[in-house]
Design a protein around this motif. Sequence first.
Motif: not given
Length: 245
Positions: A20-48
């Motif tokens: 239900y809740n699997l998400r990529d945390i990419g494309d978030y700005q960082v204070a130093d001007g960088a951005r988080t990259g897609w496909g590097r860290l994911f967050r989710s509920d439990a699923a089979w």
Amino acid sequence: MNRGVTQSAPCRRLSVGNTYNLRDIGDYQVADGARTGWGRLFRSDAAWFTSGAELADLSLRTVIDLRDDAEAAALPTGLDAFVPNVLRRPLDPRPLMSTVSANSPDPLGELYTALIHERGAELATIVADLARPGALPALVHCAAGKDRTGVVIALVLSAIGVPDDVVTTDYALTADYLTAEFFAALPTESGAADPADEAFRGARPESMAAMLRVLSAEYGSARGFLTGYGLPNEAIDHLHSALTH
């Protein structure tokens, strides 16, 4: 919409497995001007997950399961068969429920603050797992992908310099995906924070903001919190480099 948060980005929420809740945390700005990259860290509920093909596009090297043994037995994910490194790092919030005021206007904010106060060493270990060379791409999950996962992801994002308003908006996206039907289907052993109680089903940005304020007031920052529990600054710097572009 808060700056740095792209809710409509096509890669944000992923339809992989029965999640239900699997998400990529990419494309978030960082204070130093960088951005988080897609496909590097994911967050989710439990699923089979029943096949490696479902997970192929994620290329996962590490999974961090924040549930305890009873939860994992009640709802196995099958990830051990497809991911090289599946780590069990239990962060059961139920023993901390007694710290939440009976008439609190923000019970989740109090619960997340209790996790910071009572599970500091465990949280630092989890971030250390993610900071290991070669650990990414990684998935962090619990039962709902909201409370325990929310605290861990907020710590990671804040420690690498993602602004608080972006961190809280990422957390609040969970409210869009966890329906009443989702909570009704959770096993009794789920470990989710009293899912029968409506007050614990939400994901208001104010709740995560309350935890971030405690981090700032008591530890100076999320980085200060983590280094105070033994995580080297170099590990956080490596995590920043691994997560950003």
